[in-house]
Design a protein around this motif. Structure first.
Motif, PDB file in Angstrom:
ATOM      1  N   MET A  72      15.634 -36.663  23.362  1.00 19.85           N
ATOM      2  CA  MET A  72      15.931 -37.453  24.552  1.00 19.85           C
ATOM      3  C   MET A  72      15.702 -36.606  25.809  1.00 19.85           C
ATOM      4  O   MET A  72      15.886 -35.384  25.794  1.00 19.85           O
ATOM      5  CB  MET A  72      17.375 -37.960  24.506  1.00 19.85           C
ATOM      6  N   PRO A  73      15.317 -37.219  26.935  1.00 25.99           N
ATOM      7  CA  PRO A  73      15.019 -36.455  28.153  1.00 25.99           C
ATOM      8  C   PRO A  73      16.262 -35.813  28.757  1.00 25.99           C
ATOM      9  O   PRO A  73      17.393 -36.239  28.517  1.00 25.99           O
ATOM     10  CB  PRO A  73      14.448 -37.520  29.111  1.00 25.99           C
ATOM     11  N   ASN A  74      16.042 -34.782  29.566  1.00 30.63           N
ATOM     12  CA  ASN A  74      17.106 -34.173  30.354  1.00 30.63           C
ATOM     13  C   ASN A  74      17.433 -35.034  31.566  1.00 30.63           C
ATOM     14  O   ASN A  74      16.674 -35.933  31.941  1.00 30.63           O
ATOM     15  CB  ASN A  74      16.690 -32.772  30.830  1.00 30.63           C
ATOM     16  N   ILE A  75      18.563 -34.751  32.194  1.00 27.77           N
ATOM     17  CA  ILE A  75      18.970 -35.459  33.410  1.00 27.77           C
ATOM     18  C   ILE A  75      18.030 -35.060  34.542  1.00 27.77           C
ATOM     19  O   ILE A  75      17.866 -33.883  34.848  1.00 27.77           O
ATOM     20  CB  ILE A  75      20.418 -35.115  33.776  1.00 27.77           C
TER      21      ILE A  75
ATOM     22  N   ALA B 201      20.483 -38.103  41.304  1.00 26.48           N
ATOM     23  CA  ALA B 201      20.069 -36.970  40.477  1.00 26.48           C
ATOM     24  C   ALA B 201      21.138 -36.529  39.485  1.00 26.48           C
ATOM     25  O   ALA B 201      21.048 -35.427  38.941  1.00 26.48           O
ATOM     26  CB  ALA B 201      19.684 -35.792  41.373  1.00 26.48           C
ATOM     27  N   ALA B 202      22.153 -37.350  39.245  1.00 26.40           N
ATOM     28  CA  ALA B 202      23.249 -36.937  38.363  1.00 26.40           C
ATOM     29  C   ALA B 202      23.835 -38.153  37.654  1.00 26.40           C
ATOM     30  O   ALA B 202      23.468 -39.297  37.919  1.00 26.40           O
ATOM     31  CB  ALA B 202      24.331 -36.216  39.167  1.00 26.40           C
ATOM     32  N   LEU B 203      24.757 -37.869  36.724  1.00 24.20           N
ATOM     33  CA  LEU B 203      25.500 -38.920  36.033  1.00 24.20           C
ATOM     34  C   LEU B 203      26.865 -39.091  36.681  1.00 24.20           C
ATOM     35  O   LEU B 203      27.408 -38.139  37.251  1.00 24.20           O
ATOM     36  CB  LEU B 203      25.678 -38.554  34.561  1.00 24.20           C
ATOM     37  N   THR B 204      27.417 -40.281  36.604  1.00 26.53           N
ATOM     38  CA  THR B 204      28.764 -40.536  37.110  1.00 26.53           C
ATOM     39  C   THR B 204      29.558 -41.299  36.054  1.00 26.53           C
ATOM     40  O   THR B 204      28.982 -41.973  35.197  1.00 26.53           O
ATOM     41  CB  THR B 204      28.742 -41.356  38.411  1.00 26.53           C
ATOM     42  N   SER B 205      30.867 -41.188  36.143  1.00 26.06           N
ATOM     43  CA  SER B 205      31.712 -41.920  35.199  1.00 26.06           C
ATOM     44  C   SER B 205      31.581 -43.426  35.413  1.00 26.06           C
ATOM     45  O   SER B 205      31.629 -44.207  34.456  1.00 26.06           O
ATOM     46  CB  SER B 205      33.171 -41.478  35.351  1.00 26.06           C
TER      47      SER B 205
ATOM     48  N   ARG C 285      21.555 -32.300  24.059  1.00 22.24           N
ATOM     49  CA  ARG C 285      22.696 -31.401  24.244  1.00 22.24           C
ATOM     50  C   ARG C 285      22.952 -31.092  25.717  1.00 22.24           C
ATOM     51  O   ARG C 285      24.107 -30.983  26.149  1.00 22.24           O
ATOM     52  CB  ARG C 285      22.455 -30.106  23.458  1.00 22.24           C
ATOM     53  N   ASN C 286      21.898 -30.957  26.518  1.00 24.05           N
ATOM     54  CA  ASN C 286      22.083 -30.682  27.936  1.00 24.05           C
ATOM     55  C   ASN C 286      22.823 -31.820  28.628  1.00 24.05           C
ATOM     56  O   ASN C 286      23.717 -31.593  29.458  1.00 24.05           O
ATOM     57  CB  ASN C 286      20.727 -30.452  28.621  1.00 24.05           C
ATOM     58  N   THR C 287      22.459 -33.044  28.285  1.00 22.23           N
ATOM     59  CA  THR C 287      23.134 -34.203  28.875  1.00 22.23           C
ATOM     60  C   THR C 287      24.593 -34.256  28.426  1.00 22.23           C
ATOM     61  O   THR C 287      25.489 -34.566  29.216  1.00 22.23           O
ATOM     62  CB  THR C 287      22.411 -35.497  28.476  1.00 22.23           C
ATOM     63  N   GLN C 288      24.832 -33.919  27.175  1.00 21.95           N
ATOM     64  CA  GLN C 288      26.208 -33.918  26.666  1.00 21.95           C
ATOM     65  C   GLN C 288      27.061 -32.903  27.428  1.00 21.95           C
ATOM     66  O   GLN C 288      28.238 -33.149  27.693  1.00 21.95           O
ATOM     67  CB  GLN C 288      26.219 -33.610  25.174  1.00 21.95           C
ATOM     68  N   GLY C 289      26.449 -31.768  27.816  1.00 19.50           N
ATOM     69  CA  GLY C 289      27.186 -30.777  28.590  1.00 19.50           C
ATOM     70  C   GLY C 289      27.635 -31.322  29.931  1.00 19.50           C
ATOM     71  O   GLY C 289      28.745 -31.019  30.401  1.00 19.50           O
ATOM     72  N   ALA C 290      26.784 -32.137  30.571  1.00 17.59           N
ATOM     73  CA  ALA C 290      27.163 -32.748  31.853  1.00 17.59           C
ATOM     74  C   ALA C 290      28.207 -33.838  31.655  1.00 17.59           C
ATOM     75  O   ALA C 290      29.130 -34.002  32.467  1.00 17.59           O
ATOM     76  CB  ALA C 290      25.925 -33.322  32.542  1.00 17.59           C
ATOM     77  N   ILE C 291      28.085 -34.566  30.560  1.00 16.22           N
ATOM     78  CA  ILE C 291      29.016 -35.662  30.255  1.00 16.22           C
ATOM     79  C   ILE C 291      30.441 -35.140  30.080  1.00 16.22           C
ATOM     80  O   ILE C 291      31.421 -35.804  30.426  1.00 16.22           O
ATOM     81  CB  ILE C 291      28.556 -36.408  28.987  1.00 16.22           C
ATOM     82  N   ARG C 292      30.580 -33.923  29.553  1.00 15.69           N
ATOM     83  CA  ARG C 292      31.909 -33.366  29.280  1.00 15.69           C
ATOM     84  C   ARG C 292      32.778 -33.282  30.532  1.00 15.69           C
ATOM     85  O   ARG C 292      33.999 -33.249  30.436  1.00 15.69           O
ATOM     86  CB  ARG C 292      31.776 -31.967  28.684  1.00 15.69           C
ATOM     87  N   LYS C 293      32.180 -33.204  31.694  1.00 10.20           N
ATOM     88  CA  LYS C 293      32.934 -33.011  32.928  1.00 10.20           C
ATOM     89  C   LYS C 293      33.363 -34.325  33.590  1.00 10.20           C
ATOM     90  O   LYS C 293      34.077 -34.299  34.590  1.00 10.20           O
ATOM     91  CB  LYS C 293      32.094 -32.196  33.913  1.00 10.20           C
ATOM     92  N   LEU C 294      32.939 -35.453  33.048  1.00  4.77           N
ATOM     93  CA  LEU C 294      33.270 -36.739  33.662  1.00  4.77           C
ATOM     94  C   LEU C 294      34.662 -37.202  33.252  1.00  4.77           C
ATOM     95  O   LEU C 294      35.073 -37.046  32.098  1.00  4.77           O
ATOM     96  CB  LEU C 294      32.243 -37.803  33.263  1.00  4.77           C
ATOM     97  N   LYS C 295      35.389 -37.796  34.211  1.00  7.40           N
ATOM     98  CA  LYS C 295      36.736 -38.321  33.961  1.00  7.40           C
ATOM     99  C   LYS C 295      36.811 -39.776  34.401  1.00  7.40           C
ATOM    100  O   LYS C 295      36.010 -40.242  35.213  1.00  7.40           O
ATOM    101  CB  LYS C 295      37.779 -37.526  34.738  1.00  7.40           C
TER     102      LYS C 295
END
Length: 414
Positions: A349-352, A280-284, A308-318
């Motif tokens: 584009m769809p949300n996560i 249910a989420a994105l990972t690096s 934009r919502n996906t980009q907000g989640a992407i910002r936290k990946l390292k």
């Protein structure tokens, strides 16, 4: 907590972007400097948030700080993007130029204002009373669509004079063999071809103005009409190029992914998907897997698209060294980057969500084709909605997958 990659990022990957703001307009320079500070604050507060989580401490206040800074970054990034658009627009349309069809433009303006039909207008006439817009007007509207419709700036765009466009694909199959100097050379297998047809749908806008306004004011018909049309066209096109079902509109790029409605339509197959690494989420790790799933031949011009919502989640990946995968844009005309590749915001584009495909990556110039039927047409209608004069404006647009190989998608799945 977001999973961190154990893979060493490639040399092109994460690198700081130097804020070279000296030549920027004052308002853009202020936004860039504010973004630079906000991103530094975001990294510091996000690190504190992760530390609190590891220590088992309450993290609600820290999470609120991170989200507030992230929201501020969204606003700044939007301001920078809008400033980039204005700069590009001024470069594209700046300066006085002689009209290539001045006589027709003058006749068209007269018709738009009062309904006059001059001889020069006859070359754009049609039985239903519609007229093709002057060359410069058509170009102005298309130029603005490129600026505000992200897929037009990414994909391959061509104009056609026919009702559709067909492309042949070489499915190979040519035979060969080794022979001696005097041995017979029997006939070998020949290559096989398959075709794919791209058809048009019709997109329209119907702005209106009172006849008194047209008669009495010094209204710039070209600017007004282009401004009214671009907003509606861009909104409809943007959604269709991403997820259109092909019924009176383009086939959207997401319909061609594995499991999509058009997965079996293209002769070369569907757009391959890479799992995100979480249900249910994105990972690096998922982002890095997505990057390396793309053949190197297409990596040079590759970019990410997401909302934009996906980009907000992407910002936290390292990555494994603690570097953020996302980096903001500090240079006019250049987008933010993700692992060194441009990141373009596409609102449709769809949300996560579980099993969604919120990110596409690749060379969209080689992957997706947009076709325009030459000419935007306008029908002046002073009768339907008196006292308003309506300008029924239409354009035929199509689109579809050109080649699945330069594109990959990220599916939210373990």
């Amino acid at each position: 907590m977001m999973q961190q990659s154990n893979i060493i990022t490639r040399r092109r990957g994460i690198m700081g972007v130097r804020a070279d703001t000296g030549s920027l307009p004052p308002e853009l320079r202020q936004s860039v400097e504010a973004m630079n500070k906000a991103f530094s604050d975001f990294k510091a507060e996000h690190t504190k948030q992760l530390d609190d989580i590891r220590k088992g401490l309450p993290s609600a206040d820290q999470t609120a700080k991170v989200e507030a800074i992230s929201a501020s970054m969204d606003k700044l990034q939007k301001e920078i993007a809008e400033a980039h658009t204005k700069i590009a627009a001024s470069q594209m349309n700046g300066g006085e130029k002689k009209l290539r069809d001045a006589e027709y433009t003058g006749a068209f303006q007269a018709h738009m204002r009062s309904g006059d039909v001059q001889a020069a207008l006859s070359k754009g006439s049609a039985e239903d009373g519609g007229y093709t817009t002057p060359i410069e007007w058509d170009r102005t509207i298309i130029d603005k669509l490129v600026l505000i419709s992200p897929m037009r700036g990414l994909a391959s765009v061509m104009s056609t004079s026919k009702a559709g466009f067909s492309k042949l694909f070489n499915m190979h199959g040519t035979g060969s063999g080794w022979v001696g100097e005097t041995a017979a050379r029997p006939e070998t297998n020949s290559p096989k071809f398959k075709s794919l047809t791209f058809s048009h749908g019709e997109i329209y806008a119907n702005p209106s103005a009172t006849q008194q306004l047209l008669d009495d004011s010094e209204i710039d018909i070209e600017k007004w009409l282009a401004g009214e049309v671009e907003t509606e066209f861009a909104k409809q096109e943007g959604a269709a190029f991403v997820s259109g079902d092909g019924t009176n509109k383009p086939n959207g790029v997401l319909t061609y992914v594995t499991g999509g409605t058009n997965a079996a339509l293209h002769p070369l197959g569907a757009i391959a998907l890479v799992n995100s690494g979480s249900a249910a989420a994105l990972t690096s790790d998922g982002i890095i897997d997505l990057i390396y799933s793309l053949p190197s031949a297409f990596a040079g011009n590759a970019s990410f698209i997401m909302n934009r919502n996906t980009q907000g989640a992407i910002r936290k990946l390292k990555d494994g060294q603690g570097n953020y995968l996302w980096q903001p844009s500090y240079i006019a005309g250049q987008p933010a980057t993700l692992s060194g590749y441009p990141l373009v915001e596409v609102p449709d584009m769809p949300n996560i969500a579980a099993n969604a495909v919120p990110i596409l990556f690749g060379d969209f110039k080689q992957g997706y084709q947009i076709i325009d039927r030459i000419g935007i047409r306008v029908l002046r209608d002073p009768y339907t909605n008196k006292p308003y004069v309506q300008f029924y404006t239409t354009k035929r647009v199509g689109g579809g997958l050109l080649n699945p190989e330069p594109l990959k998608g990220l599916k939210v799945s373990a």
